[in-house]
Design an enzyme around this catalytic site. Structure first.
Site, short mmCIF file in Angstrom:
data_model
loop_
_atom_site.label_atom_id
_atom_site.label_comp_id
_atom_site.label_asym_id
_atom_site.label_seq_id
_atom_site.Cartn_x
_atom_site.Cartn_y
_atom_site.Cartn_z
CD GLU A 1 -8.80 4.65 -3.83
OE1 GLU A 1 -9.82 4.09 -3.09
OE2 GLU A 1 -8.42 5.76 -3.17
CG ASP A 2 -5.80 7.16 -6.18
OD1 ASP A 2 -6.57 7.46 -5.45
OD2 ASP A 2 -4.64 7.17 -6.02
CG ASN B 1 -0.78 9.06 0.97
OD1 ASN B 1 -0.04 9.12 2.12
ND2 ASN B 1 -2.35 8.70 0.79
NE ARG C 1 -5.81 12.25 -6.21
CZ ARG C 1 -5.87 11.30 -5.59
NH1 ARG C 1 -5.10 10.37 -5.28
NH2 ARG C 1 -6.78 11.28 -4.53
CE LYS D 1 -6.67 3.41 -1.85
NZ LYS D 1 -6.87 4.07 -0.48
CE1 TYR E 1 -4.27 1.39 0.56
CE2 TYR E 1 -3.21 2.70 2.53
CZ TYR E 1 -4.33 2.55 1.56
OH TYR E 1 -5.10 3.45 1.71
CG ASP F 1 -10.92 5.28 -0.51
OD1 ASP F 1 -11.39 5.36 0.94
OD2 ASP F 1 -9.80 4.85 -0.50
CG ASP F 2 -9.11 9.15 -3.72
OD1 ASP F 2 -8.24 8.98 -3.07
OD2 ASP F 2 -9.60 8.62 -4.67
N1 LIG Z 1 -4.38 10.48 3.64
C1 LIG Z 1 -5.39 10.09 3.09
O1 LIG Z 1 -6.14 9.09 3.42
C2 LIG Z 1 -5.67 10.58 1.44
C3 LIG Z 1 -6.83 10.31 0.84
C4 LIG Z 1 -7.10 10.89 -0.47
C5 LIG Z 1 -6.18 11.77 -0.91
N2 LIG Z 1 -4.84 11.78 -0.34
C6 LIG Z 1 -3.64 12.60 -0.76
O2 LIG Z 1 -4.22 13.86 -1.19
C7 LIG Z 1 -3.56 14.47 -2.12
C8 LIG Z 1 -4.61 15.25 -3.01
O3 LIG Z 1 -5.80 14.39 -3.75
P1 LIG Z 1 -6.91 14.95 -4.33
O4 LIG Z 1 -7.74 13.85 -4.90
O5 LIG Z 1 -7.52 16.06 -3.50
O6 LIG Z 1 -5.95 15.77 -5.58
P2 LIG Z 1 -6.55 16.77 -6.50
O7 LIG Z 1 -5.55 16.92 -7.68
O8 LIG Z 1 -8.00 16.59 -6.67
O9 LIG Z 1 -6.55 18.20 -5.76
C9 LIG Z 1 -5.05 18.73 -5.22
C10 LIG Z 1 -5.29 20.11 -4.89
O10 LIG Z 1 -4.39 20.83 -4.36
C11 LIG Z 1 -3.89 21.87 -4.83
N3 LIG Z 1 -2.62 22.38 -4.58
C12 LIG Z 1 -1.63 21.87 -5.62
N4 LIG Z 1 -0.49 22.57 -5.36
C13 LIG Z 1 -0.73 23.22 -4.40
C14 LIG Z 1 0.01 24.07 -3.34
N5 LIG Z 1 1.37 24.39 -3.56
N6 LIG Z 1 -0.46 24.93 -2.27
C15 LIG Z 1 -1.82 24.75 -1.95
N7 LIG Z 1 -2.60 23.85 -2.74
C16 LIG Z 1 -2.03 23.18 -3.85
C17 LIG Z 1 -4.31 21.99 -6.25
O11 LIG Z 1 -4.96 23.32 -6.93
C18 LIG Z 1 -5.77 21.20 -5.97
O12 LIG Z 1 -6.95 21.88 -5.47
C19 LIG Z 1 -2.84 13.54 -2.93
O13 LIG Z 1 -1.42 13.32 -2.55
C20 LIG Z 1 -3.47 12.27 -2.37
O14 LIG Z 1 -2.42 11.04 -2.12
C21 LIG Z 1 -4.64 11.38 0.95
O1 LIG Z 2 -4.07 5.49 -1.31
C1 LIG Z 2 -4.07 5.92 -0.23
O2 LIG Z 2 -2.95 5.65 0.75
C2 LIG Z 2 -4.77 7.05 0.17
C3 LIG Z 2 -5.80 7.89 -0.70
O3 LIG Z 2 -6.63 6.93 -1.25
C4 LIG Z 2 -4.79 8.35 -1.69
O4 LIG Z 2 -5.14 8.59 -2.72
O5 LIG Z 2 -3.64 8.89 -1.49
MG LIG Z 3 -6.64 7.38 -3.32
#
Ligand SMILES: NC(=O)c1ccc[n+]([C@@H]2O[C@H](COP(=O)([O-])OP(=O)(O)OC[C@H]3O[C@@H](n4cnc5c(N)ncnc54)[C@H](O)[C@@H]3O)[C@@H](O)[C@H]2O)c1
Ligand SMILES: O=C(O)C[C@H](O)C(=O)O
Ligand SMILES: [Mg+2]
Length: 604
Positions: free
Chosen positions: A271-272, A446, A182, A200, A129, A294-295
């Site tokens: 997902e993603d 991540n 993404r 996942k 993962y 999920d996201d």
């Molecule tokens: N921890 C978790 O469980 C979890 C879950 C889902 C997503 N994520 C992580 O969150 C991140 C974003 O996912 P998402 O689906 O929202 O992506 P996304 O592409 O939909 O959104 C990213 C956002 O970040 C903004 N951004 C880019 N550069 C930036 C900066 N310098 N300053 C501020 N904002 C900025 C973009 O404008 C956009 O609004 C990914 O790295 C993903 O791995 C983590």
């Molecule tokens: O995949 C993960 O570890 C969490 C989340 O779904 C992500 O997109 O970052």
């Molecule tokens: Mg994800």
């Protein structure tokens, strides 16, 4: 004779259903080497002699029978020697080597693979993962040996309804799909994103006890806009730009129809997907199919549990959540999903829509800085969180993160931007002036290199008193004098397995906000006051199977309460509605698959 075999098989199947934990027999339609080459049934040297006779395996294996425990030990020994022998290698090389050895076992013997995964989940989840899965996706072309899951491409339009029948399993319970647009914070990886649904679903098996014969990772290859991949001769996906608009949606529609035609009770996890399609597909399908994103939704529940934990860690009552100032960095599917759920929680606590008008405690930034009502072409999903221009003196459209933190003095700084290091030294130092006695910093992006800050930097610059969580794992931080800065892993893995499991075992028609809220509340209430006082907001991943049982039960209960539960297997909605809380937990636990070698019974 045939009929006798059929009816024996039927009763065996029924027996299996009622005795998930007992090593009941398992029907196999193959014999001889076909069994040895099928990881669902293969036991390697573990086939007992009687079974070797029964299944035509005699002579195809060395004579000595090795027990499951011995096989387990042998695998763990080779894993440990790999660790010892690669100590001086770069982390990425070691992680990929670990992934390879696990993947080889996965390809060969699923029972043993899932047992070592379950027993060593804390060590192995960072390999199968996040973060290693990200590296695997980036290097997918070179790592590819055998296909896993199904691939539907834009070229398959019109064919999906028949293609879906190419999948060998009669029953599928859980599907995770991606379009690769993404992948974590790594951007558009096209077909290489298949690693994410696989990872996942491994978590579904390990945490939720979904039977691995009933999972299906799916890649919907609609092209890629990643120029490097488009130019790569060895890229394994469609070498064309991503389809857009109705052309795109018609592919997803066709897949959803095909999947639900063959498996009407399956749960589909999106997902993603890049943000625009993440929201659009969620809206398009959530009332028609039993699906979730999920996201957007899994992440929101985990973040909400963390945010409520942060309130408790300040020694405040939960209702004080409505007063917490929260700065969210990243206005994508995850960031906005979190705000939507936090807003629902606030409105429930206030039991009024008053606050919803002002959103006065939420501040949202994207790559162009603070989002205000002045923002041109504002995304409709972000619009409800746009601040009025100049609401706080000196903070206008596009204000920098540093200025926002300095002026707002937030209780929580939460990153879902995908950008490594945006919580830089200055920003972290500014968090020292937070209005909270225990500021919370959630660097949730991540994989590890995309985290908004490291755990070490957070404790170093923002102070030892902070609460810290990250999306990918970091080690706890030694603070001197025997004290440690505790690192939480705020990852949707704490919820999605339970959401899927609860939806499956209730036979939910759809996945409602109420079911998601129940999942989040269950996770939030899991930790004791003592844990929370020590900055521990989420349980250890070692107990993920127990957490998932509880979350799954909470989801079943909510589905029943909302009359969405249509039952599962032999359990009808009426029986579900008569179950007590304890009965539901017991029902969920009994229906979780656990890897043991079942006696194999051959049926033609
Ligand atoms: N921890 C978790 O469980 C979890 C879950 C889902 C997503 N994520 C992580 O969150 C991140 C974003 O996912 P998402 O689906 O929202 O992506 P996304 O592409 O939909 O959104 C990213 C956002 O970040 C903004 N951004 C880019 N550069 C930036 C900066 N310098 N300053 C501020 N904002 C900025 C973009 O404008 C956009 O609004 C990914 O790295 C993903 O791995 C983590
Ligand atoms: O995949 C993960 O570890 C969490 C989340 O779904 C992500 O997109 O970052
Ligand atoms: Mg994800």
């Amino acid at each position: 004779m045939w009929n006798v075999a059929r009816s024996a098989a039927r009763s065996l199947r029924q027996y299996r259903r009622f005795s998930a934990a007992i090593p009941g027999p398992c029907i196999v339609h193959k014999r001889g080497t076909d069994i040895l080459h099928d990881p669902w049934f293969n036991k390697d040297t573990g086939f007992p002699l009687t079974e070797r006779d029964r299944l035509g395996l005699r002579g195809l294996l060395p004579p000595r029978v090795i027990s499951f425990e011995q096989q387990y030990e042998r695998f763990m020994n080779s894993y440990r020697s790999l660790e010892n022998n690669t100590q001086s290698e770069p982390t990425s090389v070691v992680s990929l080597a670990k992934w390879r050895i696990l993947n080889r076992l996965h390809d060969r013997n699923e029972t043993l693979y899932y047992r070592v995964l379950i027993d060593n989940i804390k060590d192995f989840s960072p390999i199968i993962y996040t973060p290693t899965v990200g590296l695997v996706c980036q290097n997918y072309g070179g790592l590819f040996r055998r296909p896993r899951g199904m691939y539907f491409s834009a070229k398959d339009k019109g064919e999906m309804m028949s293609m879906i029948y190419n999948w060998p399993s009669q029953q599928v319970d859980m599907i995770v799909i991606t379009d690769g647009s993404r992948i974590l914070g790594l951007g558009d990886l096209g077909v290489q994103g298949i690693g994410i649904p696989i990872g996942k679903l491994d978590m579904y098996v390990a945490a939720a006890g979904i039977n691995p014969q009933r999972i299906l990772p799916v890649m919907l290859d609609i092209g890629t806009n990643n120029q490097k991949l488009l130019k790569d001769d060895l890229y394994l996906g469609l070498r064309q730009p991503r389809l857009e608009g109705d052309e795109y949606l018609s592919i997803i529609d066709e897949f959803m129809e095909a999947a639900y035609t063959r498996w009407p009770k399956a749960i589909v996890q999106f997902e993603d997907f890049q943000m625009k399609w993440a929201f659009e597909t969620l809206q398009r399908y959530r009332k028609r199919f039993c699906m979730f994103n999920d996201d957007i939704q899994g992440t929101a529940g985990v973040a909400l549990a963390g945010l409520l934990g942060a309130v408790r860690a300040q020694g405040k009552p939960l209702k004080d959540f409505v007063k917490q100032k929260i700065v969210v960095v990243g206005a994508g599917s995850a960031g906005i999903g979190v705000l939507n759920m936090a807003k629902q929680a606030v409105s429930r606590m206030l039991q009024s829509s008053e606050i919803l008008e002002s959103n006065h405690q939420f501040w949202l930034l994207d790559k162009d800085g603070l989002i205000t009502k002045e923002r041109k072409n504002i995304d409709p999903a972000a619009a409800p969180y746009a601040r009025a221009q100049g609401e706080v003196e000196g903070l206008g459209e596009g204000a920098t993160l540093l200025d926002v933190v300095k002026k707002v003095k937030p209780h929580v700084l939460l990153g879902l931007s995908g950008v490594g290091g945006v919580f830089n030294e200055q920003v972290l130092k500014a968090m020292k002036q937070s209005d909270s006695c225990r500021p919370a910093i959630f660097a949730m992006s991540n994989p590890t290199m995309n985290a908004e800050c490291t755990a070490v930097d957070a404790f170093k610059h923002a102070g030892e008193n902070i609460i810290f969580a990250s999306g990918s794992p970091f080690e706890n931080v030694p603070l001197g004098n025997g004290k440690v800065g505790y690192v939480n892993q705020a990852n949707n893995m704490y919820l999605f397995p339970g959401i899927g499991l609860g939806a499956l075992l209730s036979g939910a028609r759809l996945i409602s906000d109420g079911m998601l809220q129940a999942a989040a509340e269950c996770l939030a209430s899991y930790m004791t006051e003592e844990d929370i006082k020590n900055g521990i907001l989420f349980p250890s991943i070692s107990s993920i199977r127990h957490i998932t049982t509880q979350v799954g039960a909470a989801v079943v209960e909510a589905a029943v309460a909302e009359e969405l539960a249509e039952g599962h297997g032999d359990v009808d909605p009426k029986q579900l509605s008569h179950m007590s809380k304890e009965d539901i937990v017991d029902y969920v636990a009994r229906n979780m698959w656990y890897p043991i070698y079942n006696p194999l019974v051959h049926e033609k």
